[in-house]
Write a protein that holds these residues in place. Structure first.
Motif, PDB file in Angstrom:
ATOM      1  N   UNK A 289     134.438 -45.360 -14.070  1.00 27.17           N
ATOM      2  CA  UNK A 289     134.022 -45.039 -12.705  1.00 27.17           C
ATOM      3  C   UNK A 289     132.748 -45.730 -12.253  1.00 27.17           C
ATOM      4  N   UNK A 290     132.049 -46.348 -13.168  1.00 27.21           N
ATOM      5  CA  UNK A 290     130.822 -47.041 -12.780  1.00 27.21           C
ATOM      6  C   UNK A 290     129.631 -46.128 -12.600  1.00 27.21           C
ATOM      7  N   UNK A 291     129.824 -44.839 -12.914  1.00 26.55           N
ATOM      8  CA  UNK A 291     128.693 -43.902 -12.891  1.00 26.55           C
ATOM      9  C   UNK A 291     128.927 -42.831 -13.948  1.00 26.55           C
ATOM     10  N   UNK A 292     127.846 -42.359 -14.535  1.00 28.66           N
ATOM     11  CA  UNK A 292     127.975 -41.355 -15.590  1.00 28.66           C
ATOM     12  C   UNK A 292     128.300 -39.990 -15.016  1.00 28.66           C
ATOM     13  N   UNK A 293     128.920 -39.113 -15.809  1.00 26.07           N
ATOM     14  CA  UNK A 293     129.279 -37.784 -15.319  1.00 26.07           C
ATOM     15  C   UNK A 293     128.071 -36.848 -15.213  1.00 26.07           C
ATOM     16  N   UNK A 294     128.177 -35.894 -14.295  1.00 22.58           N
ATOM     17  CA  UNK A 294     127.150 -34.857 -14.166  1.00 22.58           C
ATOM     18  C   UNK A 294     127.468 -33.744 -15.170  1.00 22.58           C
TER      19      UNK A 294
ATOM     20  N   UNK B  61     113.646 -45.119 -18.837  1.00 25.61           N
ATOM     21  CA  UNK B  61     114.224 -45.272 -20.169  1.00 25.61           C
ATOM     22  C   UNK B  61     115.736 -45.392 -20.203  1.00 25.61           C
ATOM     23  N   UNK B  62     116.358 -45.589 -19.035  1.00 24.90           N
ATOM     24  CA  UNK B  62     117.815 -45.782 -19.020  1.00 24.90           C
ATOM     25  C   UNK B  62     118.147 -47.260 -19.166  1.00 24.90           C
ATOM     26  N   UNK B  63     119.228 -47.540 -19.897  1.00 23.81           N
ATOM     27  CA  UNK B  63     119.685 -48.923 -20.037  1.00 23.81           C
ATOM     28  C   UNK B  63     120.060 -49.463 -18.655  1.00 23.81           C
ATOM     29  N   UNK B  64     119.697 -50.690 -18.386  1.00 23.28           N
ATOM     30  CA  UNK B  64     120.140 -51.285 -17.122  1.00 23.28           C
ATOM     31  C   UNK B  64     121.426 -52.086 -17.353  1.00 23.28           C
ATOM     32  N   UNK B  65     121.687 -52.439 -18.604  1.00 23.77           N
ATOM     33  CA  UNK B  65     122.931 -53.141 -18.918  1.00 23.77           C
ATOM     34  C   UNK B  65     123.631 -52.431 -20.082  1.00 23.77           C
ATOM     35  N   UNK B  66     124.594 -51.555 -19.759  1.00 21.52           N
ATOM     36  CA  UNK B  66     125.247 -50.771 -20.808  1.00 21.52           C
ATOM     37  C   UNK B  66     125.933 -51.620 -21.884  1.00 21.52           C
ATOM     38  N   UNK B  67     126.211 -52.888 -21.569  1.00 22.12           N
ATOM     39  CA  UNK B  67     126.841 -53.754 -22.572  1.00 22.12           C
ATOM     40  C   UNK B  67     125.896 -54.101 -23.725  1.00 22.12           C
ATOM     41  N   UNK B  68     124.617 -53.886 -23.508  1.00 23.15           N
ATOM     42  CA  UNK B  68     123.655 -54.173 -24.581  1.00 23.15           C
ATOM     43  C   UNK B  68     123.630 -53.066 -25.636  1.00 23.15           C
ATOM     44  N   UNK B  69     124.294 -51.966 -25.338  1.00 24.28           N
ATOM     45  CA  UNK B  69     124.253 -50.786 -26.215  1.00 24.28           C
ATOM     46  C   UNK B  69     125.235 -50.931 -27.378  1.00 24.28           C
ATOM     47  N   UNK B  70     124.812 -50.469 -28.542  1.00 28.43           N
ATOM     48  CA  UNK B  70     125.734 -50.352 -29.681  1.00 28.43           C
ATOM     49  C   UNK B  70     125.579 -48.951 -30.266  1.00 28.43           C
ATOM     50  N   UNK B  71     126.605 -48.504 -30.974  1.00 28.47           N
ATOM     51  CA  UNK B  71     126.551 -47.154 -31.564  1.00 28.47           C
ATOM     52  C   UNK B  71     125.382 -47.022 -32.530  1.00 28.47           C
TER      53      UNK B  71
ATOM     54  N   UNK C 145     121.319 -43.586 -15.295  1.00 25.67           N
ATOM     55  CA  UNK C 145     121.213 -42.160 -14.972  1.00 25.67           C
ATOM     56  C   UNK C 145     122.362 -41.749 -14.044  1.00 25.67           C
ATOM     57  N   UNK C 146     123.072 -40.681 -14.413  1.00 28.78           N
ATOM     58  CA  UNK C 146     124.182 -40.230 -13.550  1.00 28.78           C
ATOM     59  C   UNK C 146     123.661 -39.797 -12.187  1.00 28.78           C
ATOM     60  N   UNK C 147     124.389 -40.168 -11.152  1.00 25.99           N
ATOM     61  CA  UNK C 147     123.994 -39.766  -9.812  1.00 25.99           C
ATOM     62  C   UNK C 147     125.052 -38.811  -9.279  1.00 25.99           C
ATOM     63  N   UNK C 148     124.631 -37.647  -8.865  1.00 27.91           N
ATOM     64  CA  UNK C 148     125.567 -36.660  -8.341  1.00 27.91           C
ATOM     65  C   UNK C 148     124.815 -35.384  -8.117  1.00 27.91           C
ATOM     66  N   UNK C 149     125.180 -34.678  -7.055  1.00 25.80           N
ATOM     67  CA  UNK C 149     124.409 -33.479  -6.711  1.00 25.80           C
ATOM     68  C   UNK C 149     124.948 -32.233  -7.390  1.00 25.80           C
ATOM     69  N   UNK C 150     126.195 -32.273  -7.811  1.00 26.53           N
ATOM     70  CA  UNK C 150     126.775 -31.053  -8.368  1.00 26.53           C
ATOM     71  C   UNK C 150     126.927 -31.173  -9.880  1.00 26.53           C
TER      72      UNK C 150
END
Lengths: 105, 155
Positions: free
Chosen positions: A60-65, A17-27, A100-105
């Protein structure tokens, strides 16, 4: 690739269910995405997190944890779990239309 | 999603830096995925939640072949302190929180924190010795009740 329709516009999502193209998103899509995640109403605090997610992803090209959200978004870890129950970074990423944010911490 | 993990109970039994961090990372990562988490601190793992000691957790430089350091060298005075300092510095660069900060953050995510009664008695400790985030001192039986229906991870 699955397609979903939000605010009347078809968008590409992945199996989770995550967007694959964030540019398609609107508020305008956010409230509907939030309801799909069992969040009835988006408050200013939710929006603060959503906008931070978008900004981080753009930079950064990735979402925050959760750790980074707690440190830098202005919303504490405790409050994040209240605003976005269960998995705050994942849920907020879904609502913000970023992968989906990727990060272990 | 029938095969998803809903709950994990993580046992922390070691008091070294390399013994504690993996458990905390597993706990934090589970909460990030929306998995319920309980942490059960036992034996030397209690140091991770001990008010005074959790700021001074050291890397084991003796009996730790992964460090690729001669055992004799690892035992020299100051080596453990220096290696711990080096490791902490590297982790800070990666934005990995210190142990006290990490434990507090994991509690903020809603994870449960419990101390093992047998170990608390063995070391002559009491609830007051632990950080406020520790909810209770529980028996092993109570731990199993709490862990029922989920996965148990021993570290």
């Amino acid at each position: 690739m699955p397609t979903a329709t939000f605010a009347g516009t078809p968008v590409d999502t992945n199996d989770e269910g995550f967007f694959t193209d964030p540019d398609q998103w609107t508020e305008a899509m956010a409230p509907e995405l939030a309801r799909a995640a069992d969040i009835d109403e988006l408050t200013d605090r939710h929006w603060q997190v959503i906008r931070f997610m978008r900004k981080e992803y753009a930079e950064k090209g990735t979402g925050p944890t959760v750790r980074l959200l707690g440190k830098a978004s202005g919303v504490s870890v405790k409050e994040l779990y209240q605003l976005f129950p269960k998995a705050p970074a994942k849920t907020a990423a879904r609502i913000a239309g970023i992968p989906k944010p990727r990060g272990c911490i | 999603m029938a095969d998803s993990i809903e709950k994990v109970s993580i046992i922390v039994s070691k008091g070294s830096l390399e013994g504690i961090y993996p458990a905390l990372i597993m706990a934090n990562g589970a909460r990030a995925e929306g998995i319920d988490v309980n942490l059960f601190f036992t034996f030397f793992g209690l140091d991770a939640i001990h008010k005074e000691r959790n700021e001074h957790i050291k890397l084991a430089t003796v009996g730790n072949p992964g460090l690729h350091l001669a055992t004799m060298a690892g035992g020299l005075p100051g080596v453990s302190t220096a290696m711990t300092h080096y490791m902490n510095h590297k982790m800070e660069k990666l934005d990995i929180p210190s142990i006290p900060e990490f434990v507090e953050m994991i509690a903020d995510t809603g994870a449960g924190m419990y101390a093992c009664k047998a170990s608390v008695d063995l070391f002559g400790l009491e609830k007051n010795d632990f950080i406020d985030q520790v909810q209770d001192i529980i028996t092993v039986g109570e731990f199993y009740e709490m862990a029922a229906g989920g996965q148990i991870i021993f570290t």
